[in-house]
Each structure stands twice: as C-alpha cells, then as structure tokens.
Design a protein around this motif. Structure first.
Motif, PDB file in Angstrom:
ATOM      1  N   VAL A   1     -31.792  33.704  91.837  1.00  0.00           N
ATOM      2  CA  VAL A   1     -32.013  33.480  93.266  1.00  0.00           C
ATOM      3  C   VAL A   1     -32.402  32.018  93.462  1.00  0.00           C
ATOM      4  N   MET A   2     -32.378  31.579  94.709  1.00  0.00           N
ATOM      5  CA  MET A   2     -32.633  30.183  95.035  1.00  0.00           C
ATOM      6  C   MET A   2     -34.053  30.020  95.557  1.00  0.00           C
TER       7      MET A   2
ATOM      8  N   LEU B   1     -39.926  26.592  97.531  1.00  0.00           N
ATOM      9  CA  LEU B   1     -40.150  25.257  96.970  1.00  0.00           C
ATOM     10  C   LEU B   1     -39.433  24.208  97.818  1.00  0.00           C
ATOM     11  N   PHE B   2     -38.211  24.525  98.229  1.00  0.00           N
ATOM     12  CA  PHE B   2     -37.475  23.628  99.119  1.00  0.00           C
ATOM     13  C   PHE B   2     -38.280  23.357 100.388  1.00  0.00           C
ATOM     14  N   ASN B   3     -38.872  24.398 100.965  1.00  0.00           N
ATOM     15  CA  ASN B   3     -39.671  24.223 102.177  1.00  0.00           C
ATOM     16  C   ASN B   3     -40.833  23.261 101.940  1.00  0.00           C
ATOM     17  N   ALA B   4     -41.449  23.377 100.771  1.00  0.00           N
ATOM     18  CA  ALA B   4     -42.562  22.477 100.452  1.00  0.00           C
ATOM     19  C   ALA B   4     -42.076  21.048 100.269  1.00  0.00           C
ATOM     20  N   ILE B   5     -40.959  20.888  99.555  1.00  0.00           N
ATOM     21  CA  ILE B   5     -40.450  19.545  99.260  1.00  0.00           C
ATOM     22  C   ILE B   5     -40.125  18.778 100.538  1.00  0.00           C
ATOM     23  N   GLU B   6     -39.575  19.454 101.541  1.00  0.00           N
ATOM     24  CA  GLU B   6     -39.146  18.720 102.731  1.00  0.00           C
ATOM     25  C   GLU B   6     -40.312  18.285 103.625  1.00  0.00           C
TER      26      GLU B   6
ATOM     27  N   ILE C   1     -33.881  30.619  88.270  1.00  0.00           N
ATOM     28  CA  ILE C   1     -34.125  30.376  89.687  1.00  0.00           C
ATOM     29  C   ILE C   1     -33.600  28.976  89.983  1.00  0.00           C
ATOM     30  N   LEU C   2     -32.843  28.842  91.053  1.00  0.00           N
ATOM     31  CA  LEU C   2     -32.206  27.564  91.376  1.00  0.00           C
ATOM     32  C   LEU C   2     -33.166  26.724  92.208  1.00  0.00           C
ATOM     33  N   VAL C   3     -33.445  25.500  91.746  1.00  0.00           N
ATOM     34  CA  VAL C   3     -34.387  24.619  92.439  1.00  0.00           C
ATOM     35  C   VAL C   3     -33.636  23.419  93.004  1.00  0.00           C
ATOM     36  N   PHE C   4     -34.025  23.013  94.211  1.00  0.00           N
ATOM     37  CA  PHE C   4     -33.260  21.986  94.919  1.00  0.00           C
ATOM     38  C   PHE C   4     -34.120  21.372  96.019  1.00  0.00           C
TER      39      PHE C   4
ATOM     40  N   ALA D   1     -25.731  32.969  91.092  1.00  0.00           N
ATOM     41  CA  ALA D   1     -26.866  32.595  91.937  1.00  0.00           C
ATOM     42  C   ALA D   1     -26.585  33.067  93.353  1.00  0.00           C
ATOM     43  N   GLY D   2     -27.498  33.845  93.901  1.00  0.00           N
ATOM     44  CA  GLY D   2     -27.319  34.365  95.246  1.00  0.00           C
ATOM     45  C   GLY D   2     -28.146  33.595  96.253  1.00  0.00           C
TER      46      GLY D   2
END
Length: 610
Positions: free
Chosen positions: A383-384, A388-393, A426-429, A350-351
């Motif tokens: 890839v990361m 989605l992270f931007n939306a979650i926060e 795709i890495l989700v977090f 994962a990059g």
C-alpha cells in the motif's frame, strides 16, 4: 452444385468476418490456473455453437443478453503450446472457424522477481516525458490530436522517448520505471493521462505499439532495471469498445447510467455505514467519462484477471501499481489480486489506497490483522504511505518543533508502523502525478533535499516523480496539466535539455547531483532496504533515526530548524554503541560522533557509522 458451393463459401466468409474481437488474443501454455475464458465478439455470434480441436475440453459456454458475445471457457491443462481451431456451428454445420494460439512461456516466468524495498521507482507520464518518435504524435485510429499549447492536451511523448532516456533514469539511481497507463485512451479530450482506457489489449498508437512496449521492457532488463504497469480495475473510458455494446447490463454499475462516487472509502469497512453510502462509494463513477466496472460480475472479473496476467506474460513485467484500489468491490478485487499471486508468487502489486489514517490503509495490505477482524484479506502486497506524504507536504515549513508541528509529525507517522503486516512493502513518496509538486510546496533546494533524504532512508519502497530531480515545479491549483509539464529536452527544439549535463542550468544540476548521489548510494545499502529502524523524539525540530542490520548502521539527522543545531549524542547510545565516527554520504566527510554533532539549518546528515 458449383453455385451452391460458391454460396457456402461466401456465407462462411461473411460470418467469419463478423468476429471483430477475440480476447485474450492468445494465451500461454502451462499456466497454474488451466481455465481460460475466451471472449468472442461479433454480430449475432451467440447463435452459433463452438467446439475446439486438439482434444481440448470446453468446460463452459456463457451467453449473455447481448447476442454479439459468447464466452467460451476451456481447460488448457497438459495442452502444449499449439494452434487450436474453434469451429462455430449452426445446427450441425460448421459456419466458420477461428484459430487460437497457446504460446510458450519464458523460462522461470512464474518465479519472476518483482520490485521491493531495494528498488527506487521512477514515476513518469509518457505523454509528458519525451517524444522519441514525432511520426506517431497523431493517429487515424484515435481522436485527440497533439497540441503542446494545451496544458490538458496530448503533447506527443511516447515509448520511444522513454527508451532513449533509460540511461538518464538509471543515472538517477532509479531501478524501476512506473509509467502511467499506456493502453489506448480514445477520449476526445484529456486522453493523455491514460486512465480512461478504450482498449486494454492495445498500446495507444500515439505511444507506439505492443511490440514497442515489449521493447521497453527488454531494454530495461538489459540494464538490470524493472518495469511496472499501472493497472486500472475500477473503470474504463466511455470510448471503450465494450461499453459501447455492453455484454450485459450489469457489466458496469448502473443507477441507471451515471452516478457520482461519494469517494468515502471508509464505507468499505465501517460497520456503522449505511448500505446506500457504501453503494455510492464502490459503485459510483469517478467521473462521467469513466464507466465504473462491476467486478462482482464473474465474466467481468475473469476478463480483468486474464488481461492483467496476459500483460505480465506478454510484456515480461516486473510489477503492477493499481489505480484506485480501494474503490473496487472488495471481495472481487481480493480474488483478482490473489489470482495474480497464485500465478506469480513473487510479483509485487502496489495499490492506491488514498486514505488519511494508518489503520484504514493497513486494512488493505495482505494478511492485515485489522482486515482479519472482518474476515477480509485483500492479498495486496503493498500500500502507499499517504499519511507520510501528508506530513511531508507541510512539515518543512514548520520551523518550530511543537507538540503537533514540525518533525514530530513524521515521528508520529512511524509510531503506527505496527499496524502494517509488512512494513517493508509500503510505497513512500513526496508527491505523484495527482498531487501538488514538491518543489511547488518548497521552492527551496534545501527543503527538497530534506524531503528526499527522508523518502530515501525510511522503511519501504521509495518513489520519485519525474522532473523533481531537476527542480520542476507545478501548481495543482491551476489544474492537473500544470503538475504534468513536459520534461525539458524531451522534444526537438526545446531550448533547455535537462537530459544531459551540458544542457542543464546550474540550478537543475544542483538538484540532479544531489538526487543521483542519494539514490545511487541507497542502491547498495541493505540496512536501509530491509534493516530495522529506531527513532528518537525530535528535539528543537531535529529528528534522529537509525537504520541498521547485523552488518551496518546508518544514522540520519534531519534539522528542520532554521538555525544551526548542536546535537548531543549520548542520548543515542542504544544505536551508536562503540561507533566513534560516521562518513557523511553526500559530502563524503568523516564526522566525529563521540560527543556531539553540529548540523546546519534546514539540512540533513546521513552517516554510515564506523
């Protein structure tokens, strides 16, 4: 005659002692790529001519502008595991010798299975997780001393602390441990994060030994868990032994010396970008204490490639996460990634591609059609998902569903999934060690539960950051140390021990119980791992989507509205089909879905339809 013999013996010993390093320190027989580049380092070693035993062929000898280095490439094809002997000659006489071992590989090493969408990665920072061995808190070999009173100092967490708490991690539903770097980082300050490495073949003694790291891998494997190494190709620390005596001027990017990166990764593919802007992105240093490595130098690229492969073989690793992937020389990092894939076809990497646009992130995934426009293939499997992270926060503080606010932000993220060649990889977090803590954004258990429900049920590989599962907070505005607190109970004398149920507060237990139930359910749900996804435009800030395969259908409802909602189900007939009820995963209640579903404010339902 006796005096002459004694002189030759003493001379031979003196020269031999000048070999300070041999890297890789040993290698493995039977690798797909038989070419092995060995770095020998010692005072004026380049004046000698190397030969090797066992009928091994030397295919190249590279000497650089620094006479303290010699790079010897040998062909190991059909050479069994054995001890080789390198002889270094001064003219026709052997001045000294050096033993070098080719070791046996583990059975099926090349076909090892890596992590994928059926896994959940637990990201931890070893210095802040648990101190299993207080005796190694400080080391004579390293500068910075442990001091828990300093937010950005060493605190003493180590490999033994991880090993002692594997059962805790497994109880959470995690299948894979991703630790931030563990190799030696001898920076005088801030060395705890490990990204300024000073020796990439050696575990930092304040974490333990190489053998301890191998033990961690073994103990995880005994429990059917996996280990991911955080690899850094872009930079080392200013205390790296090679930086202090560079083999060649162009082993690092020079301006001369330091120049700051502009961090504009879009210059890597922007056809309108100026050469100087592209140069300062790729060649510029992250910070002054992290020399930027020149992967375009063939000797450096081979060194990095072999180091990565060495760790896979030695520590029996299950995958990599690569730091700042998109800041590397993109042609060189593609070669690095492909070389690992050639040796280990199933190995996942994962990059970190921290960008704000799906097309730009998708460019970096293996076999990207976007990258192909420029004849580029990174060969990077994963890839990361930073968009989605931007939306979650932000999204769970947006109570009203408007044109561009509320759950439509999440919906819109998935509308661009077609850009990725492999959306399962795709890495989700919701956060990581570089971001604001999710529980700092949302100091409300309900909103944490919404975020984790999303991460656990959408496509891709979910990642959880240590401590969030017990409600840990941290404010990045106060510095990185504040988002990297010590895990409570990881140190002798901690008043609160959240590693076991008896030591948790009621609030910590609430977070833990939810997280554990959610991710343990996910472990055995193939429809969520690799199934398809159908989603529906949010209404009244309620987002509904389905994950399904031929055997199972899961319906997820996320109500981001501060008021209770009643959702009519006729709209979802495409996925509901003939299902009449659904068993809710967290509450275990059976819910009638034939006409409508009632959902509480700021809550989610995960329904296995039957």
């Amino acid at each position: 005659m006796k005096k002459l013999l004694l002189f030759l013996i003493i001379t031979s010993f003196t020269v031999s002692a000048q070999i300070k390093r041999t890297e890789p320190p040993f290698w493995y027989a039977g690798m797909k790529n038989p070419e092995l580049q060995i770095l020998f380092y010692g005072k004026n070693i380049a004046q000698f001519q190397p030969t090797v035993s066992n009928n091994v062929v030397i295919t190249n000898i590279a000497k650089t502008e620094n006479p303290n280095y010699i790079f010897v490439t040998i062909d190991t094809k059909n050479i069994p595991a054995s001890d080789l002997v390198f002889s270094f000659k001064d003219k026709s006489k052997v001045a000294f010798t050096q033993k070098y071992s080719l070791k046996e590989r583990r059975n099926n090493s090349a076909s090892r299975k890596s992590y994928d969408a059926s896994d959940m990665l637990y990201l931890l920072m070893p210095d802040r997780f648990a101190n299993g061995n207080p005796a190694n808190d400080n080391s004579k070999e390293t500068t910075e001393q442990a001091d828990r009173s300093k937010p950005n100092g060493r605190h003493g967490g180590d490999i033994e602390g991880i090993i002692k708490n594997i059962d805790y991690i497994k109880e959470l539903g995690a299948t894979t441990v991703w630790s931030t770097p563990l190799c030696e980082d001898n920076d005088p300050r801030g060395s705890y994060h490990g990204y300024g490495q000073s020796d990439v073949y050696k575990i930092d003694p304040r974490y333990g030994t190489n053998e301890d790291y191998l033990k961690l891998s073994s103990e995880l494997h005994k429990k059917d868990m996996k280990l991911v190494l955080d690899y850094v190709t872009n930079h080392w620390g200013a205390q790296h032994w090679m930086y202090k005596d560079l083999p060649a001027y162009d082993f690092i990017h020079q301006f001369p010396g330091f120049a700051q990166s502009n961090y504009r990764m879009s210059t890597q593919f922007d056809q309108n970008a100026s050469d100087i802007d592209q140069k300062y992105c790729v060649d510029g240093w992250f910070v002054k204490s992290m020399p930027d490595l020149n992967q375009a130098n063939p000797l450096m690229l081979t060194y990095l490639t072999q180091n990565a492969i060495w760790w896979i073989e030695y520590a029996d690793l299950d995958g990599f996460r690569v730091d700042t992937y998109s800041y590397n020389d993109k042609a060189a990092i593609s070669k690095w990634t492909k070389a690992i894939a050639d040796e280990y076809p199933n190995f996942n990497i994962a990059g970190e591609v921290w960008m704000q646009d799906q097309a730009q992130m998708a460019y970096w995934q293996k076999d990207s059609k976007i990258g192909a426009i420029q004849n580029y293939n990174s060969h990077l499997p994963t890839v990361m998902d930073f968009t989605l992270f931007n939306a979650i926060e932000k999204v769970f503080d947006e109570d009203k569903g408007e044109w561009d606010k509320g759950m439509v932000k999440v919906y819109d993220n998935f509308t661009n999934d077609f850009l990725y060649p492999n959306i399962d990889n795709i890495l989700v977090f919701a956060e990581n060690h570089d971001t604001q803590r999710i529980n700092q954004h949302y100091p409300d258990f309900k909103k944490y539960a919404l975020a984790m429900t999303l991460v656990a049920t959408v496509r891709g590989i979910p990642q959880l950051y240590y401590g969030s599962e017990i409600g840990m907070t941290g404010n990045k505005d106060k510095g990185d140390g504040d988002i990297r607190h010590d895990f409570p109970g990881g140190w002798n004398g901690d008043a609160n021990n959240a590693f076991n149920k008896a030591g948790r507060t009621p609030e910590q237990q609430q977070y833990f119980d939810f997280t554990s139930k959610l991710f343990n359910w996910r472990k055995s749900n193939n429809a969520v791992h690799f199934g398809k996804m159908t989603h529906y435009l949010p209404e009244n800030n309620v987002y509904v989507y389905f994950r399904y395969d031929d055997q199972k259908t899961v319906m997820i409802l996320i109500n981001n509205n501060p008021e209770k909602q009643v959702v009519k189900t006729a709209r979802f007939s495409q996925n509901i089909k003939n299902f009449k009820t659904g068993k809710e995963v967290i509450s275990n209640q059976n819910i009638d879905i034939s006409n409508e579903i009632s959902i509480e404010p700021k809550s989610a339902l995960i329904l296995e339809l039957n």
